[in-house]
Design a protein around this motif. Sequence first.
Motif, short mmCIF file in Angstrom:
data_model
loop_
_atom_site.label_atom_id
_atom_site.label_comp_id
_atom_site.label_asym_id
_atom_site.label_seq_id
_atom_site.Cartn_x
_atom_site.Cartn_y
_atom_site.Cartn_z
N ALA A 338 5.18 7.54 -2.93
CA ALA A 338 5.92 6.76 -4.02
C ALA A 338 7.05 6.08 -3.44
O ALA A 338 7.45 4.90 -3.93
CB ALA A 338 6.51 7.93 -4.92
N ALA A 339 7.61 6.59 -2.44
CA ALA A 339 8.87 5.85 -1.82
C ALA A 339 8.44 4.75 -1.22
O ALA A 339 8.95 3.50 -1.28
CB ALA A 339 9.54 6.79 -0.77
N ARG A 340 7.11 4.64 -0.50
CA ARG A 340 6.56 3.51 0.19
C ARG A 340 6.11 2.39 -0.74
O ARG A 340 6.20 1.08 -0.65
CB ARG A 340 5.59 3.71 0.92
N MET A 341 5.73 2.82 -2.18
CA MET A 341 5.43 1.76 -3.18
C MET A 341 6.43 1.15 -3.51
O MET A 341 6.28 -0.03 -3.70
CB MET A 341 4.85 2.74 -4.24
N SER A 342 7.49 1.67 -3.58
CA SER A 342 8.64 1.06 -4.11
C SER A 342 9.41 0.39 -3.00
O SER A 342 10.22 -0.58 -3.42
CB SER A 342 9.90 2.12 -5.03
N ALA A 343 9.07 0.64 -1.83
CA ALA A 343 9.77 -0.52 -0.78
C ALA A 343 8.64 -1.21 -0.25
O ALA A 343 7.93 -0.95 0.92
CB ALA A 343 10.25 0.65 0.36
N GLY A 344 8.51 -2.18 -1.08
CA GLY A 344 7.52 -3.16 -0.70
C GLY A 344 5.98 -2.84 -0.87
O GLY A 344 5.12 -3.51 -0.19
N ARG A 345 5.62 -1.83 -1.29
CA ARG A 345 4.16 -1.43 -1.66
C ARG A 345 3.38 -1.05 -0.52
O ARG A 345 3.22 0.05 -0.45
CB ARG A 345 3.64 -2.64 -2.56
N HIS A 346 2.78 -2.03 0.16
CA HIS A 346 2.10 -1.88 1.37
C HIS A 346 2.14 -2.95 2.44
O HIS A 346 2.42 -3.96 2.07
CB HIS A 346 0.88 -1.23 0.90
N CYS A 347 1.62 -2.62 3.66
CA CYS A 347 1.49 -3.58 4.53
C CYS A 347 0.41 -4.49 4.37
O CYS A 347 -0.70 -3.93 3.56
CB CYS A 347 1.34 -3.08 6.04
N GLN A 348 0.36 -5.55 4.98
CA GLN A 348 -1.02 -6.54 4.70
C GLN A 348 -2.06 -5.75 4.89
O GLN A 348 -2.26 -5.21 6.15
CB GLN A 348 -0.67 -7.77 5.59
N MET A 349 -2.97 -5.99 3.95
CA MET A 349 -4.31 -5.05 4.13
C MET A 349 -5.16 -5.63 5.37
O MET A 349 -5.52 -4.93 6.04
CB MET A 349 -5.16 -5.50 2.93
N ALA A 350 -5.12 -7.00 5.51
CA ALA A 350 -5.90 -7.69 6.50
C ALA A 350 -5.37 -7.42 8.08
O ALA A 350 -6.30 -6.75 8.80
CB ALA A 350 -5.81 -8.98 6.61
N ASP A 351 -4.11 -6.96 8.18
CA ASP A 351 -3.76 -6.73 9.40
C ASP A 351 -4.13 -5.02 9.67
O ASP A 351 -4.19 -4.74 10.91
CB ASP A 351 -2.07 -6.51 9.59
N GLN A 352 -3.88 -4.38 8.59
CA GLN A 352 -4.38 -2.80 8.82
C GLN A 352 -5.95 -2.84 8.88
O GLN A 352 -6.12 -1.84 9.83
CB GLN A 352 -3.99 -2.11 7.34
N ALA A 353 -6.74 -3.60 8.48
CA ALA A 353 -8.10 -3.66 8.93
C ALA A 353 -8.42 -4.06 10.21
O ALA A 353 -9.22 -3.35 11.05
CB ALA A 353 -8.76 -4.65 7.62
N VAL A 354 -7.60 -5.20 10.60
CA VAL A 354 -7.83 -5.55 11.96
C VAL A 354 -7.33 -4.58 13.03
O VAL A 354 -8.28 -3.99 13.93
CB VAL A 354 -6.89 -6.82 12.27
N LEU A 355 -6.44 -3.94 12.49
CA LEU A 355 -5.69 -2.74 13.66
C LEU A 355 -6.63 -1.53 13.63
O LEU A 355 -7.31 -0.89 14.70
CB LEU A 355 -4.54 -2.43 13.10
N SER A 356 -7.35 -1.04 12.53
CA SER A 356 -8.10 0.00 12.40
C SER A 356 -9.41 -0.29 13.14
O SER A 356 -10.17 0.49 13.80
CB SER A 356 -8.56 0.51 10.93
N GLN A 357 -9.87 -1.56 13.18
CA GLN A 357 -11.29 -2.16 13.97
C GLN A 357 -10.82 -2.05 15.38
O GLN A 357 -11.51 -1.35 16.24
CB GLN A 357 -11.68 -3.38 13.40
N PHE A 358 -9.68 -2.38 15.75
CA PHE A 358 -9.21 -2.66 17.12
C PHE A 358 -9.25 -1.00 17.53
O PHE A 358 -9.40 -0.82 18.77
CB PHE A 358 -7.75 -3.03 17.07
#
Length: 471
Positions: A338-358
């Motif tokens: 909930a705190a992460r949601m109010s602090a900018g919601r979330h990180c960029q999805m594409a970057d997260q996807a690239v990193l998980s693939q990496f």
Amino acid sequence: MQRQIYDGFKELILQKRYGPGMRIPSSRSLAEDLGVSRNTITGALDQLIAEGYIEARVGAGAYVARELPQDLLSAESSKRTSIRRPKVESRISARGKSVLHAPNTFGSDGGGHLPFRPSLPAYDQFPLELWARLQGRVWRRATAAIMGYGNAAGYTPLRRAVAAYLSEYRGVRCTWEQVIITSGSQQGLDLAALVLIDAGDAVVVEDPGYLSARAALRAAGAKLFYTRVDAEGAVLPKEKIPARLFYVTPSHQYPLGITMSLKRRLELLEWAAQHGAWVLEDDYDAEFRYSGRPIPSLQGLDPNGRVIYVGTFSKVLLPGLRLGYLVVPDELVDAFVAARMSAGRHCQMADQAVLSQFIEDGHFYRHIRRMRVLYAERQSAFVKLCEAHLADRLSVDPSPAGMHLPGYLAKGLSSETVAKKGAERGLTLVSLKRFAERHPVRDGFLLGYTSFSQRRLADGVKVLAGVLKVL
Ligand SMILES: Cc1ncc(COP(=O)(O)O)c(C=O)c1O
């Protein structure tokens, strides 16, 4: 035409040829005089009314406004310059005040960075081509999961990849649901402070210690209690403190580089259990252990679920990615998400996807292995250079871990003077004193070596030798 009529009227009004309160001729007579349609006239007048140059009085036509917007604007600006503003401290919240002096290390070397700026990875070794390829692939095949809003806790495949990595390499015990993706560890520290600290709560921090963690804790209103660091790591306070939280860097104490002994780790966990306190474990550069077996994280040793584990990709990949993670006890997951949601919601999805693939494709592990070898070589070259050129003035010992080394000055030399002279010759010398609030440290510097080639290290050491000689 409408624009020309609007401009013409505005000009006449501003030059006071149509003075305040003067009646504007009717739209019909203006249309006839100017040979344009009435619509064109009303369009121009409506715009002037909307901007406050003209006032329409019901049934009585239109008049030049008594107070013109331009007058108001210039009155405002002269007010702004003539009134002495109170200091910003009196105009912002207590929380705002507490972050006012938080360190901002951005661009402190004017974009690039100079020897011996601490704790940066080797940018030129990052597999940029590969990363760009993965980025391209993620965007070309982007689904709603990438383009839309995501889960505030992070992109599920990345959370799973991080959990697997941490349990295998850091001895962290968690399920992937306990992993929350953050914008670097700084946000992890911020969220922990937000969720766990009330104004006035006592928090124990290492002294010397990491300034940005203190800033995050102070911003939440924490009352900091500074504990010293000995050869086994952060010392447990002897006094009875009603502490809510203990912030530590056990893998590689920042800035002194000490690895907390197993005995001290167990004592700290016991202390936390007794005090009902949380432990905030900042494991920022734990990947870089050059000899000996890595000691498992505090989180993995804790039977009581009191540790909040903070990690980052800033050291192991790149700080500009702004990606990190938290591992939080089960009972705290909902509050942190909930705190992460109010602090900018979330990180960029594409970057997260690239990193998980990496990570899934094994590149992440390969990169760590490569950097570990490179950084070990750089450290050993750096220590040798220091021994050869600086030995009697600055002592730098090797360390089995981390991305920086403390260097201690000989008696009679002051880090302030050396840093100033060094800066004139293109060196970044960060004094160890900066990190110490209550417990004096030996004077010296926090020296980074990982982001510099051996040639740059050699050049830097020679420049430093020159600076030390003339002092
Ligand atoms: C002790 C410590 N924690 C965390 C970080 C990393 O911060 P971030 O992940 O916000 O880039 C650093 C970077 O220098 C650090 O020294």
